[in-house]
Design a protein around this motif. Structure first.
Motif, PDB file in Angstrom:
ATOM      1  N   ASN A  32      -4.940   8.797   3.724  1.00  0.00           N
ATOM      2  CA  ASN A  32      -5.191   7.844   3.921  1.00  0.00           C
ATOM      3  C   ASN A  32      -4.250   6.485   2.759  1.00  0.00           C
ATOM      4  OD1 ASN A  32      -7.643   8.556   4.484  1.00  0.00           O
ATOM      5  ND2 ASN A  32      -7.885   9.425   2.644  1.00  0.00           N
ATOM      6  N   THR A  33      -4.733   5.692   3.366  1.00  0.00           N
ATOM      7  CA  THR A  33      -3.632   4.201   2.591  1.00  0.00           C
ATOM      8  C   THR A  33      -4.629   3.609   1.732  1.00  0.00           C
ATOM      9  OG1 THR A  33      -3.103   3.734   5.224  1.00  0.00           O
ATOM     10  CG2 THR A  33      -2.743   1.910   3.768  1.00  0.00           C
ATOM     11  N   TYR A  34      -3.537   3.749   0.313  1.00  0.00           N
ATOM     12  CA  TYR A  34      -4.340   2.983  -0.445  1.00  0.00           C
ATOM     13  C   TYR A  34      -3.751   1.742  -0.723  1.00  0.00           C
ATOM     14  CZ  TYR A  34      -6.096   7.559  -0.934  1.00  0.00           C
ATOM     15  OH  TYR A  34      -6.546   8.870  -1.006  1.00  0.00           O
ATOM     16  N   THR A  42       4.600  -1.168   3.225  1.00  0.00           N
ATOM     17  CA  THR A  42       4.383  -0.109   2.442  1.00  0.00           C
ATOM     18  C   THR A  42       5.115   1.065   2.593  1.00  0.00           C
ATOM     19  OG1 THR A  42       2.190  -0.266   4.498  1.00  0.00           O
ATOM     20  CG2 THR A  42       2.465   1.521   3.965  1.00  0.00           C
ATOM     21  N   SER A  92       0.783  -0.803  -0.045  1.00  0.00           N
ATOM     22  CA  SER A  92      -0.163  -0.043   0.213  1.00  0.00           C
ATOM     23  C   SER A  92       0.869   1.361  -0.045  1.00  0.00           C
ATOM     24  CB  SER A  92      -0.863  -0.319   1.117  1.00  0.00           C
ATOM     25  OG  SER A  92      -0.084  -0.010   2.560  1.00  0.00           O
ATOM     26  N   ILE A 118       0.762   5.663   1.722  1.00  0.00           N
ATOM     27  CA  ILE A 118      -0.209   6.081   2.365  1.00  0.00           C
ATOM     28  C   ILE A 118       0.147   7.833   1.808  1.00  0.00           C
ATOM     29  CG2 ILE A 118       0.090   7.541   4.352  1.00  0.00           C
ATOM     30  CD1 ILE A 118       1.348   4.716   6.180  1.00  0.00           C
ATOM     31  N   THR A 161       4.868   5.393   2.166  1.00  0.00           N
ATOM     32  CA  THR A 161       3.903   6.778   2.327  1.00  0.00           C
ATOM     33  C   THR A 161       4.380   7.821   1.862  1.00  0.00           C
ATOM     34  OG1 THR A 161       3.880   7.624   5.105  1.00  0.00           O
ATOM     35  CG2 THR A 161       5.890   6.816   4.481  1.00  0.00           C
TER      36      THR A 161
END
Length: 441
Positions: free
Chosen positions: A343-345, A354, A336, A338, A356
């Motif tokens: 928001n986390t996509y 992840t 994902s 951020i 960010t």
């Protein structure tokens, strides 16, 4: 004989890019074949060059490319053109280590005359010693003239011409101080926004160049022979006939940071097909997938909602497909991202980590990655980061800065995927053995 010149400057912010774009457009409007080049690793200026001149702009970089490769690339693109224009990087003598990697070093190596862009804001005759110093500091660099930027009036230009005469540098004109020739910016460089009317912008600068710059005299001073190039042959792949690979390259508003010669090299290996992770639903038939950098952080919602493509990319890699992913392309392969909105996509989920955009911090500079016996060269430029976690893949390479200091830039190796933050250059036969090894593996 061709006209060829390098547009240098006393310092960054002097207006190299603005003048380059205006000159490219002005010459193209005259019906001349204009070939643009860019010193250094920048992949945004080259896109603007192409839009202004109507021909792909090519990077020339003394850190990522061997001297032989630079000469071959320059001759190959410059010889068919009426004029070759190279935009320098930073100040004329600024390199990654003293003068190494500087525009001056490039001009000397390729014997390209230099036109110096000088920021004339808040100065007049005092530019004389500056011009004299740039002309005489390094005799192998031929400064043939100067163009001044941010000039307030004809009277202001009169004093600047006096300075040129006394410094022994020909005055070739100026750009007036004008607000509507300022290029908007974003955190990763010059704007590529769709709402920026580039065509009208380039024409405005070209009109000023035609009006205030002695273009014919500039071309006369820049006239020089360009030797025909000798075509390099062979891809270096031992087991795969040239031209048989099916190569898929991501290209859309989210993924567009590429070196023209890298794509040209891939075209030697097979058929290159472009696809969009934003809008396409599945991958084309693929033997090798290339996900370059770009602006995925500006399109997180669209990328995340295109689950069909995310699933296709993950299935391709989990089934052993070969792929290279750089910076934004690597972020797309994470579990994902951020966004700046907090928001986390969800993304492709190939790399169990992840990325960010929170607490953004610039990471910038040349990188050498030592991957086993192989040396990979490239450039790092990003604000995102990988969220620390216990299950994050370890780097498979040791990274160094241009000065040889070890840095923490990662290179991830998962199945048949290489991914990391470094924008790699692989078109030089002198240093791309790692790519052959990776594709043969």
């Amino acid at each position: 004989m061709r006209s060829q010149l390098l547009i240098g400057a006393a310092s960054s912010g002097s207006g190299k890019t603005t003048f380059t774009l205006g000159l490219l457009r002005a010459l193209a409007r005259k019906g001349l074949v204009v070939q643009p080049f860019k010193c250094g690793p920048d992949y945004i200026d080259t896109r603007h060059h192409q839009m202004a001149a109507g021909r792909a702009s090519v990077n020339l970089d003394r850190f990522m490319m061997s001297e032989k490769h630079i000469e071959e690339v320059y001759r190959r693109y410059a010889f068919p053109a009426d004029i070759a224009i190279t935009e320098g990087v930073m100040g004329l003598f600024d390199g990654y280590d003293g003068m190494q990697g500087s525009s001056a070093e490039m001009a000397s190596a390729l014997d390209i005359p230099v036109v110096l862009i000088v920021n004339a804001k808040s100065t007049a005759y005092s530019v004389a010693p500056l011009l004299y110093g740039f002309k005489h500091f390094y005799p192998k660099v031929r400064v043939i003239g100067a163009v001044f930027n941010f000039v307030a009036s004809e009277n202001h230009y009169y004093y600047l011409k006096q300075a040129c005469a006394d410094a022994g540098v020909e005055a070739l004109g100026y750009l007036p101080k004008q607000e509507d020739i300022t290029i908007p910016s974003r955190h990763l460089g010059l704007s590529l926004d769709s709402d920026f009317c580039f065509e009208a912008f380039a024409d405005r600068i070209a009109d000023l160049v035609d009006k205030h710059v002695c273009v014919d005299r500039l071309l006369e001073l820049a006239s020089a022979p360009v030797s025909a190039h000798t075509e390099e042959t062979g891809t270096g792949l031992s087991h795969r006939p040239s031209g048989t690979m099916r190569i898929s390259v991501a290209r859309d508003a989210a993924f567009n940071f590429v070196y023209a010669e890298n794509i040209a090299y891939l075209e030697q290996l097979g058929n290159v097909t472009y696809f969009s992770p934003l809008t396409d639903k599945t991958l084309p038939p693929t033997d090798f997938l290339y996900l370059p950098g770009g602006y995925p952080e500006l399109h997180l919602k669209t990328l995340s909602e295109n689950q069909s493509m995310r699933d296709a990319v993950r299935a391709y890699l989990e089934n052993g497909g070969h792929a290279l992913a750089e910076c934004g392309g690597m972020m797309y392969l994470c579990r994902s991202i951020i966004g700046q909105d907090g928001n986390t996509y969800p993304m492709a989920g190939v790399l169990d980590q992840t990325a960010t955009m929170q607490q953004m911090k610039l990471r910038l500079g040349y990188r050498t990655l030592q991957w086993g016996e192989y040396r990979l060269a490239g450039h790092e430029f990003h604000y995102s980061s990988i969220v620390p976690a216990e299950n994050t893949l370890p780097s498979c390479a040791t990274a160094f800065s241009a000065l040889g200091r070890q840095v923490d830039t990662p290179l991830y190796h998962y199945r048949n995927l290489l991914a990391g933050y470094t924008h790699l250059y692989w078109a030089d036969p002198a240093s791309n053995a790692w790519l052959h090894h990776f594709l043969e593996k």
